[in-house]
Motif scaffolding. Structure first.
Motif, PDB file in Angstrom:
ATOM      1  N   ALA A  92       0.829  -1.201   0.000  1.00 51.33           N
ATOM      2  CA  ALA A  92       0.000   0.000   0.000  1.00 51.33           C
ATOM      3  C   ALA A  92       0.865   1.254   0.000  1.00 51.33           C
ATOM      4  CB  ALA A  92      -0.920   0.000   1.214  1.00 51.33           C
ATOM      5  N   SER A  93       1.990   1.235   0.744  1.00 49.13           N
ATOM      6  CA  SER A  93       2.833   2.433   0.764  1.00 49.13           C
ATOM      7  C   SER A  93       3.455   2.669  -0.605  1.00 49.13           C
ATOM      8  CB  SER A  93       3.893   2.331   1.859  1.00 49.13           C
ATOM      9  OG  SER A  93       4.713   1.219   1.630  1.00 49.13           O
ATOM     10  N   PHE A 133       2.004   1.683  -3.511  1.00 51.14           N
ATOM     11  CA  PHE A 133       0.891   2.147  -4.347  1.00 51.14           C
ATOM     12  C   PHE A 133       0.593   3.622  -4.060  1.00 51.14           C
ATOM     13  CE2 PHE A 133      -0.404  -2.316  -5.163  1.00 51.14           C
ATOM     14  CZ  PHE A 133      -0.697  -2.197  -6.502  1.00 51.14           C
ATOM     15  N   GLY A 134       0.600   3.992  -2.770  1.00 51.42           N
ATOM     16  CA  GLY A 134       0.347   5.385  -2.400  1.00 51.42           C
ATOM     17  C   GLY A 134       1.382   6.306  -3.015  1.00 51.42           C
ATOM     18  N   THR A 135       2.658   5.896  -2.951  1.00 47.86           N
ATOM     19  CA  THR A 135       3.729   6.690  -3.544  1.00 47.86           C
ATOM     20  C   THR A 135       3.507   6.843  -5.041  1.00 47.86           C
ATOM     21  OG1 THR A 135       5.172   5.655  -1.930  1.00 47.86           O
ATOM     22  CG2 THR A 135       6.238   6.899  -3.679  1.00 47.86           C
ATOM     23  N   LEU A 193       0.671   6.578  -6.769  1.00 47.83           N
ATOM     24  CA  LEU A 193      -0.494   7.413  -7.070  1.00 47.83           C
ATOM     25  C   LEU A 193      -0.186   8.893  -6.837  1.00 47.83           C
ATOM     26  CD1 LEU A 193      -3.384   5.232  -5.657  1.00 47.83           C
ATOM     27  CD2 LEU A 193      -3.063   5.947  -8.033  1.00 47.83           C
ATOM     28  N   ALA A 194       0.671   9.174  -5.852  1.00 50.67           N
ATOM     29  CA  ALA A 194       1.012  10.562  -5.581  1.00 50.67           C
ATOM     30  C   ALA A 194       1.973  11.123  -6.629  1.00 50.67           C
ATOM     31  CB  ALA A 194       1.622  10.685  -4.188  1.00 50.67           C
ATOM     32  N   GLY A 213       1.538  11.979 -11.700  1.00 48.91           N
ATOM     33  CA  GLY A 213       0.943  13.095 -12.437  1.00 48.91           C
ATOM     34  C   GLY A 213       1.957  13.812 -13.312  1.00 48.91           C
ATOM     35  N   MET A 273      -5.350   2.400 -15.396  1.00 56.07           N
ATOM     36  CA  MET A 273      -5.606   3.797 -15.058  1.00 56.07           C
ATOM     37  C   MET A 273      -4.579   4.712 -15.695  1.00 56.07           C
ATOM     38  SD  MET A 273      -6.993   3.468 -11.158  1.00 56.07           S
ATOM     39  CE  MET A 273      -6.647   5.157 -10.701  1.00 56.07           C
ATOM     40  N   GLY A 313      -5.564   8.866 -15.829  1.00 55.43           N
ATOM     41  CA  GLY A 313      -6.106   9.326 -14.542  1.00 55.43           C
ATOM     42  C   GLY A 313      -5.261   8.962 -13.362  1.00 55.43           C
TER      43      GLY A 313
END
Lengths: 212, 105
Positions: free
Chosen positions: A44-45, A47-49, A51-52, A55, A207, A212
């Motif tokens: 999860a950490s 994945f979080g990184t 997703l952050a 962009g 995604m 996105g």
């Protein structure tokens, strides 16, 4: 470990769940699920990184996710890993029927599929690094991508080494109450690798393709 | 325990394992279908605001199948594994939420 545990189990014998017939096996089972809870947080950490940092602000050099990813290769990798999950289910099915030979055969098929997956992933990374200018150090998007997908690939490699070690170590021993829990837990690990991949192909590749 | 050779119960459990294997195969077919739908929706280029929630939902259902059928969480005696895993999932969701909101809020 008593000598009773090392006695070879053959088809036609009890118990029907050799992986949980001893206290040691039960403890391994509980301990491993505790570990999987921790692994969930670890991924999860990552994945979080990702997703952050996927962009346009952190994609300062090289192509972005939408241009970079090719869905054909990812789809083939997904089907291969999913199938290898089913073949390890077959291996445990034969373990519960105490059929050691068939279990080894299906574990072998699982390992072959896992190696194919790993080979395709290495090919994918090679293409990105050599032809797309997308490396670990190119930008934050690159770092987050390789950290997440590469860590999963590392888990695949570890799982393969684990299963092969078990297969070789016990090839002449046959199935007994001492090694049955080990095979069972290795197959749980293999399923967990597939669980993580389901989120990788959805969150990273699909995604990413949608922008996105 | 290994000396206790009881062929009737062996046959009984063999039959039971066979029935379970049927469910595993149905599970596998459903997982392949979910994967096809997810990829299909992205290739068909529907509105991302619609596609993203749907493919995330499909991934969660697929992982549920994997956990409950392939990893046997639907069997008896999986209370503690469920506690461990769902605690992990809870912290995992908080982690992702924290990292994403720090950057994108």
């Amino acid at each position: 470990m008593s000598s009773d545990q090392l006695q070879r189990l053959k088809p036609g014998q009890s118990p029907h769940e050799p992986e949980k017939a001893t206290l040691e096996g039960k403890n391994k089972f509980l301990g491993f699920w505790f570990f999987l809870g921790g692994e969930t947080v670890l991924f999860a950490s990552l994945f979080g990184t990702y997703l952050a940092l996927n962009g346009p602000e952190s994609n300062t050099s090289g192509p972005g996710p939408a241009e970079l990813f090719g869905l054909e290769l990812v789809f083939i990798m997904t089907v291969i890993l999913l199938t290898s999950s089913l073949t390890s289910v077959y291996a445990i099915y034969h373990m519960k029927n105490l059929d050691f030979g068939k279990m080894q055969l299906w574990l072998g098929i699982t390992v072959a599929l896992g190696l194919t997956f790993l080979g395709l992933e290495i090919y994918e990374f090679y293409e990105y690094v050599m032809h797309e200018d997308h490396t670990f150090t190119s930008d934050a998007f690159g770092s987050a991508f390789y950290a997440l997908v590469g860590f999963h690939g590392g888990h695949v490699l570890f799982g393969l080494l684990w299963i092969v070690t078990l297969m070789v170590r016990n090839s002449k021993r046959g199935l007994n109450l001492y090694n049955a829990p080990k095979f069972y837990i290795a197959s749980l690990y293999w399923h967990f690798i597939d669980v993580v991949w389901v989120f990788i192909f959805t969150v990273v590749y699909l995604m990413g393709k949608l922008g996105g | 325990m290994a000396k206790n050779t009881n062929s009737t119960s062996y046959e009984f459990y063999k039959q039971k394992n066979k029935e379970e294997m049927k469910y595993q195969l149905i599970t596998f077919a459903l997982m392949i279908i979910f994967t096809l739908v997810s990829f299909g929706m992205v290739i068909a280029e529907y509105n991302p605001m619609f596609t993203i929630p749907v493919i995330i939902l499909l991934a969660c259902v697929q992982v549920g199948f994997q956990l409950y059928y392939f990893m046997h969480m639907s069997h008896k005696g999986h209370g503690l594994p469920a506690l461990f895993l769902y605690s992990g999932v809870f912290v995992a969701l908080l982690t992702v939420l924290a990292m994403v909101t720090i950057v994108w809020w």
